[in-house]
Design an enzyme around this catalytic site. Sequence first.
Site, PDB file in Angstrom:
ATOM      1  CG  ASN A  98     -36.879  -9.081 -15.167  1.00 14.95           C
ATOM      2  OD1 ASN A  98     -36.672  -9.726 -14.149  1.00 14.95           O
ATOM      3  ND2 ASN A  98     -35.917  -8.731 -16.007  1.00 14.95           N
ATOM      4  CG  ASP A 156     -34.235  -4.648 -12.512  1.00 14.92           C
ATOM      5  OD1 ASP A 156     -33.623  -3.620 -12.855  1.00 14.92           O
ATOM      6  OD2 ASP A 156     -33.713  -5.782 -12.524  1.00 14.92           O
ATOM      7  CG  HIS A 183     -33.637  -0.852 -15.050  1.00 14.52           C
ATOM      8  ND1 HIS A 183     -32.809  -1.938 -15.230  1.00 14.52           N
ATOM      9  CD2 HIS A 183     -33.602  -0.158 -16.212  1.00 14.52           C
ATOM     10  CE1 HIS A 183     -32.289  -1.893 -16.452  1.00 14.52           C
ATOM     11  NE2 HIS A 183     -32.762  -0.827 -17.073  1.00 14.52           N
ATOM     12  CG  HIS A 236     -28.561  -1.861 -11.966  1.00 14.42           C
ATOM     13  ND1 HIS A 236     -29.098  -0.744 -12.539  1.00 14.42           N
ATOM     14  CD2 HIS A 236     -29.398  -2.883 -12.254  1.00 14.42           C
ATOM     15  CE1 HIS A 236     -30.218  -1.077 -13.164  1.00 14.42           C
ATOM     16  NE2 HIS A 236     -30.428  -2.353 -13.001  1.00 14.42           N
ATOM     17  CG  ASP A 309     -28.775  -6.861 -12.073  1.00 17.87           C
ATOM     18  OD1 ASP A 309     -29.813  -7.561 -12.074  1.00 17.87           O
ATOM     19  OD2 ASP A 309     -28.577  -5.957 -12.913  1.00 17.87           O
ATOM     20  CG  HIS A 313     -29.413 -14.059 -19.942  1.00 19.29           C
ATOM     21  ND1 HIS A 313     -30.775 -13.911 -20.117  1.00 19.29           N
ATOM     22  CD2 HIS A 313     -28.984 -12.884 -19.421  1.00 19.29           C
ATOM     23  CE1 HIS A 313     -31.137 -12.691 -19.728  1.00 19.29           C
ATOM     24  NE2 HIS A 313     -30.065 -12.050 -19.285  1.00 19.29           N
ATOM     25  CG  PHE A 327     -28.320  -5.888 -21.840  1.00 21.49           C
ATOM     26  CD1 PHE A 327     -27.133  -5.178 -21.940  1.00 21.49           C
ATOM     27  CD2 PHE A 327     -29.345  -5.613 -22.744  1.00 21.49           C
ATOM     28  CE1 PHE A 327     -26.961  -4.209 -22.919  1.00 21.49           C
ATOM     29  CE2 PHE A 327     -29.181  -4.643 -23.730  1.00 21.49           C
ATOM     30  CZ  PHE A 327     -27.989  -3.940 -23.818  1.00 21.49           C
ATOM     31  N   GLY A 328     -26.902  -9.249 -19.131  1.00 24.06           N
ATOM     32  CA  GLY A 328     -26.923  -9.840 -17.794  1.00 24.06           C
ATOM     33  C   GLY A 328     -25.833 -10.869 -17.569  1.00 24.06           C
TER      34      GLY A 328
END
Length: 427
Positions: A98, A156, A183, A236, A309, A313, A327-328
């Site tokens: 991604n 994902d 995912h 995950h 994972d 960011h 998210f992340g």
Amino acid sequence: MGIWILNGQTVAADNTVTKKHFYIENDKIAQVVDAVDGSLPDTSGHEVIDAAGKLVAPGFIDMHVHLREPGFEHKENIATGTRSAARGGFTTIACMPNTRPVIDTVDTVNYILDKAATEGVVRVLPYGCITKNELGRELTDFAALKEAGVIGYTDDGVGVQSAQMMKDAMALAASMGMPIIAHCEDNTLVEGAPVTDGAFAKKHGLKGIPNESEAIHVGRDVLLAEATGVHYHVCHVSTEQSVRLIRHAKQFGIKVTAEVCPHHLVLSDEDIPGMDANWKMNPPLRTPRDVEAVIEALEDGTIDIIVTDHAPHSEEEKEKGMHLAPFGILGFETAFPLLYTKFVKTGKWTLGFLINRMTQKPAEVFGLPYGTLAEGSAADLTIVDLDTEREVLKEEIVSRSKNTPFIGWKLQGWPVVTMASGKVVWS
Ligand code: DOR
Ligand code: ZN
Ligand code: ZN
């Protein structure tokens, strides 16, 4: 001239501890010598690394990471991401597609592999997209992507919403002996929800991400995997319901494997201290009951492997708050110390079990020739100091991003030397 690593403790999956010397020549483990009687090999003319009192493990393998290049280099790139991996003891990492552009063409696969070869410090294995631009509308050219070097297909970041699209993807992947990595997320159930449907959401009046949003895809996909015969790998896993479905599918002989992240093993939604987006990831931190379920699933083999994972960011992006931030969270640099401290130090797991789920097991699941310290194998080794407790310090993070909830945590089990393909890439 080669490198001797002397007097390291090795630990097998059954937790047998043996002291060994390793001779590294070029990119291979050329010789492994038992060090039981205290004798030393002739090291004259060679470099020596003293591993006495330290653990020597196969380099860790992380089958789920985001390196952000191309397109999001303000978060991470292949140079910074692989260095962050090296600090965490990882020597083989599989990167998610991604990016921007996404990895859905041969050109982008080549770009990643070239960058990894010239600027990366650990082995990078790319995944290719299932669908073009991860839009869920049209399959990518699986054969061309395989030829270019992808190790599997995944969208994902998003779930493949159409069952027919997923079934077509699985049938095609199966015909090529390639895995589908999923995912699992039904978009209609999650819109606008930043955290799990649990105590934290209730307390703050937030819409919650329900467990079914993940498990619905798992249930659908194990049936499609049964129908197509594909190797189906679940990303995950975070919920009790997903665990149940995977356990059942495995009992049925369906070719399903699964992964879990350190944060889903260590944290629940009840640990989130406030509206801080460094605690926001997808899938979200779930309820304590789900945490118990994924721990048990890893222990009983329902979940096969541990992945991070790693999802960098920027601080600016994370400062947008719980609702708007992406998210992340970061994964590489805290994964092993976190799990060692929380599960091995406490006596819940053996060291051999933890190492196995981060090395040999992922190699087995994906058919990779790594994750072993056997003579003749790739010289991927991680030397770990199991004794020194250290605080996770923001200023020591090697990743370009700093988005982790673990800053300030005191942990043990820090990698002190990481060797990838015979080169010291972290010390
Ligand atoms: O937390 C996440 N971060 N989950 C995902 O599915 C995507 C990832 C990312 O790319 O940031
Ligand atoms: Zn994901
Ligand atoms: Zn991911």
